[in-house]
Design a protein around this motif. Structure first.
Motif, PDB file in Angstrom:
ATOM      1  N   ASP A  95       8.796 -13.934   2.170  1.00 50.75           N
ATOM      2  CA  ASP A  95       7.666 -13.122   2.621  1.00 50.75           C
ATOM      3  C   ASP A  95       7.801 -11.704   2.095  1.00 50.75           C
ATOM      4  OD1 ASP A  95       6.496 -15.175   4.015  1.00 50.75           O
ATOM      5  OD2 ASP A  95       7.442 -14.674   5.919  1.00 50.75           O
ATOM      6  N   LEU A  96       6.758 -11.234   1.415  1.00 50.87           N
ATOM      7  CA  LEU A  96       6.684  -9.845   0.966  1.00 50.87           C
ATOM      8  C   LEU A  96       5.439  -9.224   1.591  1.00 50.87           C
ATOM      9  CD1 LEU A  96       7.637 -10.100  -2.828  1.00 50.87           C
ATOM     10  CD2 LEU A  96       9.129  -9.784  -0.849  1.00 50.87           C
ATOM     11  N   TYR A  97       5.572  -7.970   2.043  1.00 45.99           N
ATOM     12  CA  TYR A  97       4.474  -7.283   2.732  1.00 45.99           C
ATOM     13  C   TYR A  97       4.010  -6.106   1.889  1.00 45.99           C
ATOM     14  CZ  TYR A  97       6.352 -10.027   6.591  1.00 45.99           C
ATOM     15  OH  TYR A  97       6.794 -11.060   7.378  1.00 45.99           O
ATOM     16  N   ILE A  98       2.695  -6.044   1.687  1.00 49.46           N
ATOM     17  CA  ILE A  98       2.139  -4.977   0.862  1.00 49.46           C
ATOM     18  C   ILE A  98       1.073  -4.195   1.640  1.00 49.46           C
ATOM     19  CG2 ILE A  98       2.590  -6.279  -1.254  1.00 49.46           C
ATOM     20  CD1 ILE A  98      -0.405  -6.955  -1.369  1.00 49.46           C
ATOM     21  N   HIS A  99       0.741  -3.032   1.117  1.00 42.94           N
ATOM     22  CA  HIS A  99      -0.271  -2.180   1.740  1.00 42.94           C
ATOM     23  C   HIS A  99      -1.624  -2.906   1.748  1.00 42.94           C
ATOM     24  CE1 HIS A  99      -2.861   1.318   2.467  1.00 42.94           C
ATOM     25  NE2 HIS A  99      -1.757   1.924   2.923  1.00 42.94           N
ATOM     26  N   PRO A 100      -2.421  -2.764   2.807  1.00 39.94           N
ATOM     27  CA  PRO A 100      -3.698  -3.486   2.889  1.00 39.94           C
ATOM     28  C   PRO A 100      -4.681  -3.122   1.774  1.00 39.94           C
ATOM     29  CG  PRO A 100      -3.500  -1.888   4.684  1.00 39.94           C
ATOM     30  CD  PRO A 100      -2.148  -1.999   4.045  1.00 39.94           C
ATOM     31  N   GLU A 101      -4.509  -1.940   1.132  1.00 37.00           N
ATOM     32  CA  GLU A 101      -5.409  -1.543   0.042  1.00 37.00           C
ATOM     33  C   GLU A 101      -4.883  -1.943  -1.331  1.00 37.00           C
ATOM     34  OE1 GLU A 101      -6.112   2.616   0.403  1.00 37.00           O
ATOM     35  OE2 GLU A 101      -7.110   2.465   2.361  1.00 37.00           O
ATOM     36  N   SER A 102      -3.707  -2.535  -1.391  1.00 35.79           N
ATOM     37  CA  SER A 102      -3.138  -2.958  -2.675  1.00 35.79           C
ATOM     38  C   SER A 102      -3.815  -4.233  -3.175  1.00 35.79           C
ATOM     39  CB  SER A 102      -1.632  -3.184  -2.545  1.00 35.79           C
ATOM     40  OG  SER A 102      -0.957  -1.974  -2.287  1.00 35.79           O
ATOM     41  N   ASP A 103      -3.673  -4.479  -4.492  1.00 37.43           N
ATOM     42  CA  ASP A 103      -4.298  -5.636  -5.128  1.00 37.43           C
ATOM     43  C   ASP A 103      -3.519  -6.904  -4.752  1.00 37.43           C
ATOM     44  OD1 ASP A 103      -5.396  -7.562  -6.758  1.00 37.43           O
ATOM     45  OD2 ASP A 103      -5.466  -6.301  -8.548  1.00 37.43           O
ATOM     46  N   PHE A 141      -3.428  -9.068   7.608  1.00 38.52           N
ATOM     47  CA  PHE A 141      -3.214  -8.540   8.948  1.00 38.52           C
ATOM     48  C   PHE A 141      -3.786  -7.130   9.031  1.00 38.52           C
ATOM     49  CE2 PHE A 141      -0.046 -11.813   8.293  1.00 38.52           C
ATOM     50  CZ  PHE A 141      -0.056 -12.521   9.492  1.00 38.52           C
ATOM     51  N   PRO A 142      -3.956  -6.601  10.226  1.00 40.43           N
ATOM     52  CA  PRO A 142      -4.601  -5.286  10.369  1.00 40.43           C
ATOM     53  C   PRO A 142      -3.926  -4.164   9.583  1.00 40.43           C
ATOM     54  CG  PRO A 142      -4.468  -6.386  12.497  1.00 40.43           C
ATOM     55  CD  PRO A 142      -3.697  -7.223  11.539  1.00 40.43           C
ATOM     56  N   PHE A 143      -2.588  -4.131   9.531  1.00 42.21           N
ATOM     57  CA  PHE A 143      -1.897  -3.008   8.916  1.00 42.21           C
ATOM     58  C   PHE A 143      -1.130  -3.376   7.643  1.00 42.21           C
ATOM     59  CE2 PHE A 143      -2.137  -2.200  13.517  1.00 42.21           C
ATOM     60  CZ  PHE A 143      -2.904  -1.046  13.509  1.00 42.21           C
ATOM     61  N   TYR A 144      -1.212  -4.633   7.227  1.00 50.18           N
ATOM     62  CA  TYR A 144      -0.504  -5.047   6.017  1.00 50.18           C
ATOM     63  C   TYR A 144      -1.031  -6.414   5.577  1.00 50.18           C
ATOM     64  CZ  TYR A 144       2.085  -7.847   9.450  1.00 50.18           C
ATOM     65  OH  TYR A 144       2.411  -8.698  10.465  1.00 50.18           O
ATOM     66  N   LYS A 145      -0.700  -6.777   4.360  1.00 55.27           N
ATOM     67  CA  LYS A 145      -0.968  -8.117   3.842  1.00 55.27           C
ATOM     68  C   LYS A 145       0.369  -8.802   3.573  1.00 55.27           C
ATOM     69  CE  LYS A 145      -5.407  -6.973   1.670  1.00 55.27           C
ATOM     70  NZ  LYS A 145      -6.153  -6.866   0.393  1.00 55.27           N
ATOM     71  N   ARG A 146       0.425 -10.054   3.936  1.00 56.80           N
ATOM     72  CA  ARG A 146       1.656 -10.805   3.700  1.00 56.80           C
ATOM     73  C   ARG A 146       1.455 -11.784   2.551  1.00 56.80           C
ATOM     74  NH1 ARG A 146       3.336 -14.955   8.126  1.00 56.80           N
ATOM     75  NH2 ARG A 146       1.775 -16.161   6.991  1.00 56.80           N
ATOM     76  N   ILE A 147       2.313 -11.681   1.534  1.00 58.39           N
ATOM     77  CA  ILE A 147       2.324 -12.632   0.434  1.00 58.39           C
ATOM     78  C   ILE A 147       3.514 -13.558   0.674  1.00 58.39           C
ATOM     79  CG2 ILE A 147       2.239 -12.913  -2.062  1.00 58.39           C
ATOM     80  CD1 ILE A 147       0.081 -11.070  -0.954  1.00 58.39           C
ATOM     81  N   ARG A 148       3.230 -14.818   0.884  1.00 55.06           N
ATOM     82  CA  ARG A 148       4.291 -15.782   1.201  1.00 55.06           C
ATOM     83  C   ARG A 148       4.463 -16.775   0.056  1.00 55.06           C
ATOM     84  NH1 ARG A 148       4.775 -18.752   6.924  1.00 55.06           N
ATOM     85  NH2 ARG A 148       5.872 -16.794   7.300  1.00 55.06           N
TER      86      ARG A 148
END
Length: 283
Positions: A183-191, A224-231
Motif C-alpha cells: 500500500d502506497l498513499y499519495i496526496h488526493p490532488e496527485s495523478d 479517501f477524504p485526505f489521501y488516495k491509496r494505491i494498492r
C-alpha cells in the motif's frame, strides 16, 4: 457395569517390577526418541533448503514422522511396564485418557491440537502464518507447541490448542510463493493514474516477483477524504523474501513518484486505520 469391569481389568494387569534397570530402559527410550526426532528434523530441513521450490513438500512430513516416533516410543514404554492383553490394553487406554483429561487437560489439549495440525494441515512447516496476534514463519510443529520465527527474529512457542480458540491464517498454504500486498498513499490532488502505472511497473519488474496465470498481479485505487491509496498485489517467488520484495517495490515506486511530482499525503493513515490494517493482514 463399567465401574466394576475397569477396576477388575486394571487390577489384573501384570505389572513388572520397577527397578533401576527398567527406569534406565525407559529413559533410554525417551532419549532415543528425542534424538531421532531431532535428527529427522535436522536432515529433512537441510535437504529441503537445497531443493528450492519443493522445500515445503519435504518439511510437511516432519510432524508426521515425529508423531510416529513418539507413538512407537510410548508403545515400548507401556509394554516395558506391563504385559497387557488386547482387552486390558483398551481398558487401560481408556483409564489413561481419563486421567490425562482430568489431571493434564492443558497438555492433552496441546497434544490433540498437534495431531489435528499434522493431519488437517491448517499450516505447515515453512508457512507464513498469523496465529492470534503473532505473525511469522513456522519453523517447527511439535506435539505440544508450534514454533514461529517473527520478523523481529524472535522464536515464539504457540500452544497447539490455540487453533481451537483463535483464528489461524496461512499466507501461502504450503506454497513457496506468497501474495504480498503493498500500500502506497499519495496526496488526493496527485495523478493517481500515473501512480498506478508506476507502481505496477515497479511490481512486475521486481527481481523477487513471480508472474503467471496461477500468480497474477494487480494494482487497485481507493479514494479517501485526505489521501488516495494505491494498492499492489503480487506474488513473491520465495516467501522468505517478503520484506525485501515490499521494500524494493516501494523504494523504486517512490523514486519515480518524485520525478513525476506525485506527493505523499499530508495525513498518513495510522496503523489502526482499517485501510492500513487490511493491507497488513493481507500481506
Amino acid at each position: 457395569m463399567a465401574d466394576v469391569l475397569l477396576p477388575n481389568v486394571t487390577a489384573e494387569l501384570p505389572l513388572k517390577t520397577i527397578d533401576a534397570n527398567l527406569i534406565l530402559y525407559i529413559i533410554f527410550i525417551i532419549v532415543v526418541a528425542y534424538v531421532l526426532t531431532w535428527l529427522l528434523s535436522f536432515f529433512l530441513v537441510h535437504i529441503s533448503e537445497r531443493i528450492g521450490w519443493y522445500r515445503t513438500s519435504v518439511t510437511m512430513i516432519i510432524p508426521l514422522l515425529k508423531l510416529l516416533v513418539y507413538l512407537v516410543a510410548l508403545y515400548y514404554i507401556v509394554i516395558a511396564i506391563i504385559e497387557p492383553s488386547l482387552t486390558q490394553m483398551i481398558a487401560f487406554s481408556g483409564l489413561f485418557g481419563a486421567a490425562i483429561g482430568f489431571g493434564l487437560k492443558d497438555l492433552f489439549a496441546d497434544v490433540v491440537g498437534g495431531v489435528v495440525i499434522i493431519f488437517e494441515k491448517p499450516y505447515q512447516i515453512g508457512d507464513k502464518v498469523t496465529i492470534g496476534d503473532r505473525y511469522g514463519e513456522v519453523t517447527d510443529i511439535g506435539i505440544r507447541a508450534t514454533r514461529i520465527r517473527t520478523p523481529a527474529d524472535e522464536l515464539v512457542s504457540v500452544p497447539n490448542y490455540t487453533i481451537f480458540a483463535q483464528p489461524v491464517t496461512s499466507g501461502n498454504a504450503g506454497d513457496l510463493a506468497m501474495m504480498i500486498v503493498i500500500d502506497l498513499y499519495i496526496h488526493p490532488e496527485s495523478d493517481a493514474e500515473m501512480a498506478m502505472k508506476i507502481l505496477k511497473e515497479a511490481l512486475v519488474t521486481s527481481k523477487y516477483v513471480i508472474l503467471s496465470k496461477k500468480y497474477p498481479c494487480t494494482v487497485l485505487l481507493d479514494d479517501f477524504p485526505f489521501y488516495k491509496r494505491i494498492r499492489a498485489k503480487g506474488y513473491v517467488n520465495d516467501l522468505r523474501l517478503e520484506f525485501e520484495f515490499k521494500s524494493e517495490v516501494t523504494r523504486r515506486a517512490w523514486a519515480e513518484f518524485k520525478k513525476e511530482g506525485i506527493r505523499p499525503p499530508a495525513f498518513v493513515p495510522p496503523a489502526s486505520d482499517p485501510a492500513g490494517a487490511q493491507g497488513e493482514a493481507d500481506a
